[in-house]
Write a protein that holds these residues in place. Structure first.
Motif, PDB file in Angstrom:
ATOM      1  N   ALA A 305      28.402  31.320  49.988  1.00 47.84           N
ATOM      2  CA  ALA A 305      28.291  32.021  50.242  1.00 47.84           C
ATOM      3  C   ALA A 305      27.529  33.054  51.334  1.00 47.84           C
ATOM      4  O   ALA A 305      27.166  33.509  52.614  1.00 47.84           O
ATOM      5  N   VAL A 306      25.932  32.321  50.578  1.00 48.37           N
ATOM      6  CA  VAL A 306      24.920  32.284  52.126  1.00 48.37           C
ATOM      7  C   VAL A 306      24.304  31.641  52.445  1.00 48.37           C
ATOM      8  O   VAL A 306      24.299  31.737  54.089  1.00 48.37           O
ATOM      9  N   PHE A 307      25.324  30.229  53.067  1.00 46.94           N
ATOM     10  CA  PHE A 307      25.115  29.214  53.844  1.00 46.94           C
ATOM     11  C   PHE A 307      26.317  28.804  54.675  1.00 46.94           C
ATOM     12  O   PHE A 307      26.114  27.995  55.980  1.00 46.94           O
ATOM     13  N   ALA A 308      27.635  28.901  53.944  1.00 44.86           N
ATOM     14  CA  ALA A 308      28.820  28.882  54.876  1.00 44.86           C
ATOM     15  C   ALA A 308      29.313  30.072  56.568  1.00 44.86           C
ATOM     16  O   ALA A 308      29.849  30.419  56.352  1.00 44.86           O
ATOM     17  N   ALA A 309      28.248  29.048  57.530  1.00 43.36           N
ATOM     18  CA  ALA A 309      28.542  30.025  58.274  1.00 43.36           C
ATOM     19  C   ALA A 309      30.115  30.118  59.065  1.00 43.36           C
ATOM     20  O   ALA A 309      30.650  28.570  59.354  1.00 43.36           O
ATOM     21  N   GLY A 310      30.190  31.166  59.162  1.00 49.27           N
ATOM     22  CA  GLY A 310      31.637  31.635  59.648  1.00 49.27           C
ATOM     23  C   GLY A 310      32.973  31.023  58.497  1.00 49.27           C
ATOM     24  O   GLY A 310      34.114  31.469  58.933  1.00 49.27           O
ATOM     25  N   ALA A 311      32.864  30.726  57.530  1.00 47.89           N
ATOM     26  CA  ALA A 311      33.400  31.044  56.198  1.00 47.89           C
ATOM     27  C   ALA A 311      32.890  31.598  54.854  1.00 47.89           C
ATOM     28  O   ALA A 311      33.578  31.244  54.005  1.00 47.89           O
ATOM     29  N   ARG A 312      32.124  33.264  55.225  1.00 51.42           N
ATOM     30  CA  ARG A 312      31.773  33.478  54.110  1.00 51.42           C
ATOM     31  C   ARG A 312      32.265  34.467  53.777  1.00 51.42           C
ATOM     32  O   ARG A 312      32.488  34.463  52.158  1.00 51.42           O
ATOM     33  N   ALA A 313      33.310  35.213  54.431  1.00 48.00           N
ATOM     34  CA  ALA A 313      34.124  36.129  53.428  1.00 48.00           C
ATOM     35  C   ALA A 313      35.029  35.839  52.666  1.00 48.00           C
ATOM     36  O   ALA A 313      35.038  36.382  51.307  1.00 48.00           O
ATOM     37  N   GLY A 314      35.573  34.439  52.675  1.00 46.38           N
ATOM     38  CA  GLY A 314      36.479  33.841  51.327  1.00 46.38           C
ATOM     39  C   GLY A 314      35.755  33.711  50.184  1.00 46.38           C
ATOM     40  O   GLY A 314      35.742  33.961  48.943  1.00 46.38           O
ATOM     41  N   PHE A 315      33.782  33.550  50.444  1.00 48.64           N
ATOM     42  CA  PHE A 315      32.866  33.256  49.416  1.00 48.64           C
ATOM     43  C   PHE A 315      32.982  34.180  48.830  1.00 48.64           C
ATOM     44  O   PHE A 315      32.546  34.853  47.393  1.00 48.64           O
ATOM     45  N   VAL A 316      32.406  35.240  49.350  1.00 46.07           N
ATOM     46  CA  VAL A 316      32.056  36.296  48.787  1.00 46.07           C
ATOM     47  C   VAL A 316      33.047  37.674  48.058  1.00 46.07           C
ATOM     48  O   VAL A 316      33.041  38.197  47.036  1.00 46.07           O
ATOM     49  N   VAL A 317      34.350  37.498  48.687  1.00 53.51           N
ATOM     50  CA  VAL A 317      35.802  37.863  48.190  1.00 53.51           C
ATOM     51  C   VAL A 317      35.724  36.947  46.719  1.00 53.51           C
ATOM     52  O   VAL A 317      36.442  38.467  45.605  1.00 53.51           O
ATOM     53  N   THR A 318      35.859  35.813  46.211  1.00 56.86           N
ATOM     54  CA  THR A 318      36.036  34.910  45.357  1.00 56.86           C
ATOM     55  C   THR A 318      34.477  35.756  44.425  1.00 56.86           C
ATOM     56  O   THR A 318      34.739  36.390  43.213  1.00 56.86           O
ATOM     57  N   LEU A 319      33.202  36.036  44.907  1.00 55.92           N
ATOM     58  CA  LEU A 319      32.435  35.897  43.705  1.00 55.92           C
ATOM     59  C   LEU A 319      32.187  37.573  43.202  1.00 55.92           C
ATOM     60  O   LEU A 319      32.320  37.739  42.274  1.00 55.92           O
ATOM     61  N   GLY A 320      33.023  38.282  44.181  1.00 58.36           N
ATOM     62  CA  GLY A 320      33.002  40.336  43.976  1.00 58.36           C
ATOM     63  C   GLY A 320      34.253  39.783  42.767  1.00 58.36           C
ATOM     64  O   GLY A 320      34.188  41.088  41.718  1.00 58.36           O
ATOM     65  N   GLY A 321      35.519  38.952  42.926  1.00 55.62           N
ATOM     66  CA  GLY A 321      36.345  39.136  42.165  1.00 55.62           C
ATOM     67  C   GLY A 321      35.669  38.670  40.761  1.00 55.62           C
ATOM     68  O   GLY A 321      36.236  39.033  39.729  1.00 55.62           O
ATOM     69  N   ALA A 322      35.366  37.784  41.032  1.00 56.36           N
ATOM     70  CA  ALA A 322      35.173  37.006  39.408  1.00 56.36           C
ATOM     71  C   ALA A 322      33.393  37.948  38.832  1.00 56.36           C
ATOM     72  O   ALA A 322      34.012  38.261  37.570  1.00 56.36           O
ATOM     73  N   VAL A 323      32.648  38.644  39.479  1.00 54.35           N
ATOM     74  CA  VAL A 323      32.008  39.880  38.867  1.00 54.35           C
ATOM     75  C   VAL A 323      32.544  40.882  38.549  1.00 54.35           C
ATOM     76  O   VAL A 323      32.862  40.980  37.677  1.00 54.35           O
ATOM     77  N   ALA A 324      33.661  41.756  39.110  1.00 49.89           N
ATOM     78  CA  ALA A 324      34.885  42.338  38.807  1.00 49.89           C
ATOM     79  C   ALA A 324      35.671  41.392  37.334  1.00 49.89           C
ATOM     80  O   ALA A 324      35.436  42.586  36.467  1.00 49.89           O
ATOM     81  N   PHE A 325      35.395  40.930  37.337  1.00 48.05           N
ATOM     82  CA  PHE A 325      36.746  40.348  36.179  1.00 48.05           C
ATOM     83  C   PHE A 325      35.847  40.017  34.899  1.00 48.05           C
ATOM     84  O   PHE A 325      36.885  40.159  34.076  1.00 48.05           O
ATOM     85  N   ILE A 326      34.699  39.958  35.127  1.00 51.38           N
ATOM     86  CA  ILE A 326      33.300  39.443  33.757  1.00 51.38           C
ATOM     87  C   ILE A 326      33.231  41.202  33.671  1.00 51.38           C
ATOM     88  O   ILE A 326      32.576  41.524  31.928  1.00 51.38           O
ATOM     89  N   ALA A 327      33.132  41.503  34.317  1.00 52.82           N
ATOM     90  CA  ALA A 327      32.641  43.295  33.862  1.00 52.82           C
ATOM     91  C   ALA A 327      34.130  43.947  32.759  1.00 52.82           C
ATOM     92  O   ALA A 327      33.590  44.396  31.880  1.00 52.82           O
ATOM     93  N   LEU A 328      34.788  43.839  33.409  1.00 53.51           N
ATOM     94  CA  LEU A 328      36.290  44.113  32.669  1.00 53.51           C
ATOM     95  C   LEU A 328      36.864  43.567  31.641  1.00 53.51           C
ATOM     96  O   LEU A 328      37.413  44.692  30.188  1.00 53.51           O
ATOM     97  N   THR A 329      36.174  42.424  31.436  1.00 51.54           N
ATOM     98  CA  THR A 329      35.811  41.864  30.084  1.00 51.54           C
ATOM     99  C   THR A 329      34.870  41.244  29.171  1.00 51.54           C
ATOM    100  O   THR A 329      35.076  40.260  28.125  1.00 51.54           O
ATOM    101  N   TRP A 330      34.327  41.959  29.377  1.00 48.16           N
ATOM    102  CA  TRP A 330      32.608  41.954  29.240  1.00 48.16           C
ATOM    103  C   TRP A 330      33.132  41.292  27.712  1.00 48.16           C
ATOM    104  O   TRP A 330      32.162  40.602  26.879  1.00 48.16           O
ATOM    105  N   THR A 331      33.708  42.187  26.587  1.00 50.20           N
ATOM    106  CA  THR A 331      33.480  41.524  25.338  1.00 50.20           C
ATOM    107  C   THR A 331      34.315  40.377  24.670  1.00 50.20           C
ATOM    108  O   THR A 331      33.674  39.576  24.097  1.00 50.20           O
ATOM    109  N   THR A 332      35.362  40.747  25.323  1.00 47.83           N
ATOM    110  CA  THR A 332      35.804  38.455  25.163  1.00 47.83           C
ATOM    111  C   THR A 332      34.794  38.023  25.933  1.00 47.83           C
ATOM    112  O   THR A 332      34.487  37.348  25.195  1.00 47.83           O
ATOM    113  N   PHE A 333      34.350  37.953  26.696  1.00 45.70           N
ATOM    114  CA  PHE A 333      33.516  37.337  27.404  1.00 45.70           C
ATOM    115  C   PHE A 333      32.444  36.302  27.168  1.00 45.70           C
ATOM    116  O   PHE A 333      32.154  35.809  26.608  1.00 45.70           O
TER     117      PHE A 333
END
Length: 504
Positions: A305-333
């Protein structure tokens, strides 16, 4: 006179035509010869498999088939891809008729083909500081094999003898050979493209099997030992029957798929397929339920997400989705229920702590030569140590090392550790030094370098929790990608007109 002149000109043209045809015949592949050799390979393979021919005769037949196949293929790149597939399917494909498993013969085929290429002058190996360190480390492994040691190379729990030479072959020789060959053979987009496509296909298979393992129908899961695993119950073990290697494969496939999806030189269908595979790998990685895999996946996503020039968008979206998933399932996680994805279990941590304590004690006792290659399990049985009084003594008892560098130091001493670190630091330093030299665009450009850096980084971090020498496919993949990236960058230096025109 005119007739004589005409006849002389006709004769000259005839001679020139004959010479041209002769040159074409010499330059063109000898099709009848290759067809005959190929038929010979099929006959030999049929005899071995239908016989079966075992023992020395079978080994002789297989060696003859490999020599003939080297004449037919004559391509180190093709042989390398065959070895990668053979390593991937090592556990799943068993051939009792062969004197050894297919992966061993694929390695021999690569060595034969590479030797033929060097003899023909079509390939010349580079011998530098990295290759010298690899040779010395391999030699030290072999010295440890014949050196007398206090403990035998056995698994005390089962009494099985550890095949030391095979352990060295898969953990050291095979990845080192992959690096050396890839550095000189995989230097262009034409040769690197099949590697990236193959990684994507293998990752897609791993992801599909991992998902179907938990969602069904289980009849589609192959090989079936995935469903019968008791050591890693509740985890996606994949064709390797090991969640860490399965996770590393899908991480490599995820990054590769994301890069292929942004590669403008590919057809739309190939780019869409890369994106689909990347999407499949995300749930597959989660289903490994392995903290080390989750950690290195997060690191890989952040790095790209930091260094992939021209291909950052997909990694940023994945990172945001992972953070949201962990937040929603924090107790189980954060729970101790590993089957549900919890990370709070401490039993595996205690295993590693006691194994670390044993390794540190072993290094203190035999700091120079170590206890001997492939002897950590025996060492951890007869000299098992406990990390602290509040840690159960039984945790980690009689297991292999769960930290790569400490395991090497305990078995091979400080000398072996220094040589290994020289190899590891050498390849990483070389990769970092050539990364910015690579073209911005293209499959052999900077994204290949970032892919190699990401894969080697995740592999090194996983080495903090496992002994990487047991993971033949992961080792092979890492050194293949690093060698290819360095070779591609060196080819740019050799051809200045291919140098990058911009830095993003």
């Amino acid at each position: 006179m005119a007739d004589a002149t005409t006849l002389t000109g006709t004769a000259r043209r005839g001679v020139a035509t004959v010479r041209a045809h002769a040159a074409a015949i010499v330059a063109a592949p000898a099709f009848p010869l290759h067809a005959g050799v190929g038929a010979g390979v099929l006959v030999i393979v049929a005899v071995v498999f239908a016989g079966p021919v075992s023992g020395p005769s079978g080994l002789l037949f297989v060696a003859a088939a490999l020599a003939m196949a080297a004449l037919v293929l004559g391509s180190p790149t093709a042989a390398m891809l065959v070895l990668l597939v053979a390593s991937f399917t090592r556990l799943a494909v068993e051939v009792p008729a062969l004197p050894s498993e297919p992966m061993v013969f694929a390695l021999l085929a690569l060595m034969i083909v590479a030797g033929v290429a060097v003899f023909r002058g079509t390939m010349r190996f580079r011998i530098g500081a990295i290759e010298a360190a690899m040779a010395l480390y391999l030699l030290w492994n072999l010295v440890s094999t014949v050196w007398p040691h206090d403990l035998p190379p056995v698994e005390p729990g089962t009494g099985a003898v550890v095949p030391v030479l095979r352990f060295i072959m898969t953990g050291t020789l095979m990845p080192f050979l992959a690096f050396v060959v890839a550095r000189v053979a995989f230097r262009t987009e034409r040769t690197i493209r099949p590697v990236l496509f193959l990684i994507t296909v293998l990752a897609a298979y791993s992801a599909a099997v991992s998902i179907v393992q938990f969602t069904g129908p289980t009849a589609l899961v192959w090989p079936h030992y995935i469903l019968e695993s008791r050591t890693w119950e509740g985890r996606a073990v994949g064709i390797f029957n090991q969640p860490v290697v399965n996770g590393l494969t899908m991480i490599a496939g995820f990054v590769t798929g994301m890069f292929l999806a942004r590669e403008r030189s590919l057809r739309p269908a190939a780019r869409i397929a890369g994106l689909v595979v990347a999407a499949m790998c995300v749930p597959g990685i989660y289903l490994t339920h392995t903290r080390a895999v989750w950690l290195v996946f997060g690191l890989a996503v952040v790095l790209c997400a930091v260094f992939a020039a021209g291909a950052r968008a997909g990694f940023v979206v994945t990172l945001g989705g992972a953070v949201a998933f962990i937040a929603l399932t924090w107790t189980t996680f954060t729970s101790s229920d590993r089957a549900a994805g919890g990370i709070g279990s401490t039993s595996e941590v205690d295993d590693r702590l006691n194994a670390i304590a044993t390794a540190l004690w072993a290094i203190e006792q035999k700091p120079i030569l170590g206890w001997g290659i492939a002897r950590f399990a025996a060492l951890n049985t007869y000299h098992h140590q406990v990390w602290a009084p509040n840690v159960d003594f039984r945790r980690g008892y009689a297991i292999a090392s769960h930290e790569n560098e400490l395991g090497i130091a305990a078995e091979l001493g400080v000398v072996g550790l220094v040589l290994w670190l020289a190899v590891l630091i050498g390849v990483i330093w070389k990769l970092l030094s050539v990364l910015r030299r690579m073209p911005v665009e293209g499959l052999a450009g900077r994204r290949l370098g970032l892919l190699a850096l990401t894969v080697v980084g995740t592999w090194v971090v996983c080495g903090l929790t496992v002994d990487l020498r047991y993971f033949d496919f992961a080792n092979l993949l890492v050194f293949l990608l690093v060698g290819a990236a360095i070779g591609a960058a060196e080819s740019v230096r050799a051809e200045p007109d291919r140098a990058p025109v911009a830095v993003r």
